[in-house]
Design a protein around this motif. Structure first.
Motif, short mmCIF file in Angstrom:
data_model
loop_
_atom_site.label_atom_id
_atom_site.label_comp_id
_atom_site.label_asym_id
_atom_site.label_seq_id
_atom_site.Cartn_x
_atom_site.Cartn_y
_atom_site.Cartn_z
N VAL A 121 -9.62 -12.81 -0.65
CA VAL A 121 -8.79 -11.82 -1.35
C VAL A 121 -9.11 -11.94 -2.84
N THR A 122 -9.75 -10.94 -3.39
CA THR A 122 -10.15 -10.98 -4.80
C THR A 122 -9.18 -10.17 -5.64
N VAL A 123 -8.62 -10.84 -6.65
CA VAL A 123 -7.69 -10.19 -7.58
C VAL A 123 -8.49 -9.68 -8.77
N VAL A 124 -8.43 -8.37 -9.00
CA VAL A 124 -9.19 -7.74 -10.08
C VAL A 124 -8.26 -7.41 -11.23
N ALA A 150 -15.74 -9.46 -1.75
CA ALA A 150 -14.34 -9.55 -1.30
C ALA A 150 -14.15 -8.89 0.05
N HIS A 151 -13.12 -9.36 0.76
CA HIS A 151 -12.68 -8.71 2.00
C HIS A 151 -11.46 -7.82 1.75
N LYS A 197 -2.72 -8.48 8.45
CA LYS A 197 -3.05 -7.31 9.27
C LYS A 197 -4.43 -6.77 8.92
N MET A 198 -4.73 -6.70 7.62
CA MET A 198 -6.00 -6.15 7.18
C MET A 198 -7.19 -7.05 7.52
#
Length: 297
Positions: A121-124, A150-151, A197-198
């Protein structure tokens, strides 16, 4: 299998805010999370925010990737030994970590059969994305690589942008990484149930091969060996692998030797090192579109 989530993102993007929000949600669900944090310097600044009852390991004054991989393996092994009832491990990387190399440290053949990495999970930092051309070429390249692999992408700090700017950020991110969902967030607030879920994936396993990350841009595969291999034949197999294989490491049984060799591969280069103890013969592969890769019997 313990689920592992890796939180990536550039310095100051909001990874720690996301981490704290997720910990709170997991505890409300009566789950027991553990945290692994990677920080610059020799003082645990961000980790002080994690409550004491949450199992925590830190890698200070070093990077989770590259030369810090061995330290990361040791810390994660300690985390697993000391906390057998952990449900989820949350890993927050330093803002300077490349996602492929960060995964490389996590996918150790020592515990590859105990951990299931669900995704990155990449926070931009949405504001930084708009001003990315002001970064130096090297820093900008790292920023883009974190987003590319990222996923899930969280377009964070959405409250600091106008509606038009936010729409542009979302559109540009979707064009840059076309395979992942993009969620607009403020202060790293995100439903962990939605993240789960994703990142749902098939649970099927085969006896000799365990495949994880199916359908995601960056995934891993664990290959186990029942027979010893010829070193030259094995290297020839490695040379024929597609360019989408980025890293391999593990313990490969070689004919004529008592213990498996430690084998590492990166960017076309192979490295063998003899082991003096009996290690489990298995190899971790990291890359894209690797589901069909197997070593011929």
């Amino acid at each position: 299998m313990i689920d592992v989530y890796l939180f990536s993102g550039f310095l100051g993007s909001g990874k720690t805010s996301l981490l704290l929000n997720v910990i709170k949600q997991l505890k409300e669900e009566n789950k027991k999370p553990a945290v692994f944090m990677n920080e610059f310097g020799d003082l645990p600044v961000d980790s002080k925010a994690v409550e004491g009852e949450v199992p925590l390991k830190e890698l200070l004054d070093g990077c989770i990737c590259c030369s810090g991989a061995e330290k990361t393996e040791a810390q994660l092994q300690g985390l697993l030994l000391e906390n057998e009832d952990v449900d989820v491990i949350l890993i927050e990387t330093t803002g300077a970590a490349h996602p492929v190399e960060a995964l490389d440290a996590v996918y150790s053949p020592l515990f590859a059969d105990r951990l299931q990495v669900k995704g990155i999970v990449t926070v931009v930092d949405s504001k930084l994305w708009l001003n990315r051309n002001q970064l130096s070429p090297r820093i900008r390249a790292l920023f883009m690589e974190q987003i590319k692999h990222a996923h899930i992408l969280l377009a964070n700090k959405a409250d600091l942008l106008t509606d038009e700017e936010l729409a542009n950020v979302t559109m540009e991110l979707s064009h840059f990484n076309t395979t992942v969902p993009i969620i607009q967030t403020i202060n790293g607030k995100m439903s962990f149930a939605h993240i789960e879920k994703m990142l749902q994936r098939p649970k099927d396993k085969v006896t000799k091969e365990i495949v994880t990350g199916a359908g995601l841009p960056l995934s891993s595969k664990l290959i186990t060996f029942t027979d010893s291999v010829e070193m030259e034949a094995f290297e020839n197999w490695v040379k024929c692998l597609p360019d989408t294989v980025y890293r391999m490491k593990g313990f490969v049984p070689v004919k004529g030797t008592k213990n498996p060799y430690l084998f590492q591969y990166a960017y076309g280069m192979v490295h063998w090192m003899p082991e003096y103890i009996q290690m489990e013969p298995r190899l971790v592969i990291i890359g894209e579109n690797i589901d069909d890769i197997h070593y011929p019997k």
